[in-house]
Design a protein around this motif. Structure first.
Motif, PDB file in Angstrom:
ATOM      1  N   SER A  62      24.028 -16.970  39.461  1.00 27.77           N
ATOM      2  CA  SER A  62      23.943 -18.365  39.875  1.00 27.77           C
ATOM      3  C   SER A  62      22.829 -19.108  39.136  1.00 27.77           C
ATOM      4  N   PRO A  71      24.142 -11.564  42.298  1.00 28.76           N
ATOM      5  CA  PRO A  71      24.682 -12.912  42.436  1.00 28.76           C
ATOM      6  C   PRO A  71      23.643 -14.009  42.195  1.00 28.76           C
ATOM      7  N   THR A  75      30.094 -10.745  46.044  1.00 32.02           N
ATOM      8  CA  THR A  75      29.522  -9.406  46.059  1.00 32.02           C
ATOM      9  C   THR A  75      29.779  -8.807  47.440  1.00 32.02           C
ATOM     10  N   ARG A  92      26.947 -10.105  50.240  1.00 34.54           N
ATOM     11  CA  ARG A  92      26.575 -11.512  50.393  1.00 34.54           C
ATOM     12  C   ARG A  92      27.835 -12.336  50.684  1.00 34.54           C
ATOM     13  N   GLU A 135      30.632 -15.067  50.095  1.00 31.99           N
ATOM     14  CA  GLU A 135      31.229 -15.562  48.850  1.00 31.99           C
ATOM     15  C   GLU A 135      30.735 -16.977  48.563  1.00 31.99           C
ATOM     16  N   ILE A 148      31.693 -16.662  42.870  1.00 33.04           N
ATOM     17  CA  ILE A 148      30.820 -15.484  42.800  1.00 33.04           C
ATOM     18  C   ILE A 148      30.980 -14.720  44.114  1.00 33.04           C
TER      19      ILE A 148
END
Length: 131
Positions: free
Chosen positions: A68, A64, A23, A26, A28, A21
């Motif tokens: 998650s 994210p 973005t 944020r 990784e 994931i």
């Protein structure tokens, strides 16, 4: 078509250090960390009596954290993501109809879903977002 039949089987195919994931705003998240997060989440849900056939409602904004949480809950229960823009009446209908065993929201959420879940006796789990 994949030979995987569960979320866990699908995610087990990712190499530990590969990004699962990402973005722009944020850090990784790599597969090994995502799998660890999923194991912790499933264990925490099980500790609360929530398992495979139980429904967990999720009211989080897209991003994210939603990805998650969705994957983590789906690995151990039935996940029901809900639109954060719903109004109280919509949450009353959907949470009742769903038979949710718990509701996941952001810590400090003022979503009408929190009040509805409280009124219906549905436990609320608050997600603390990274700062």
């Amino acid at each position: 078509m994949s030979d995987s039949s569960t979320v866990w089987e699908l995610l087990s195919k990712g190499r530990d250090g590969d990004v699962s994931i990402a973005t722009p705003d944020r850090p990784e998240l790599v597969y090994s960390d995502l799998r660890a997060h999923i194991e912790t989440t499933v264990s925490a849900l099980n500790d609360r009596g929530i398992g495979r056939n139980d429904r967990v409602a999720i009211v989080l904004p897209n991003g994210p954290e939603m990805a998650s949480v969705f994957l983590s809950v789906a690995a151990g229960a039935t996940t029901a993501p809900m639109n954060p823009a719903y109004r109280r009446q919509e949450y009353e209908f959907y949470l009742s109809d769903l038979g949710a065993k718990t509701l996941v929201v952001e810590e400090g959420s003022d979503s009408p879903a929190v009040g509805v879940a409280s009124d219906l006796g549905i436990p609320i789990l608050e997600l603390r977002l990274p700062e």
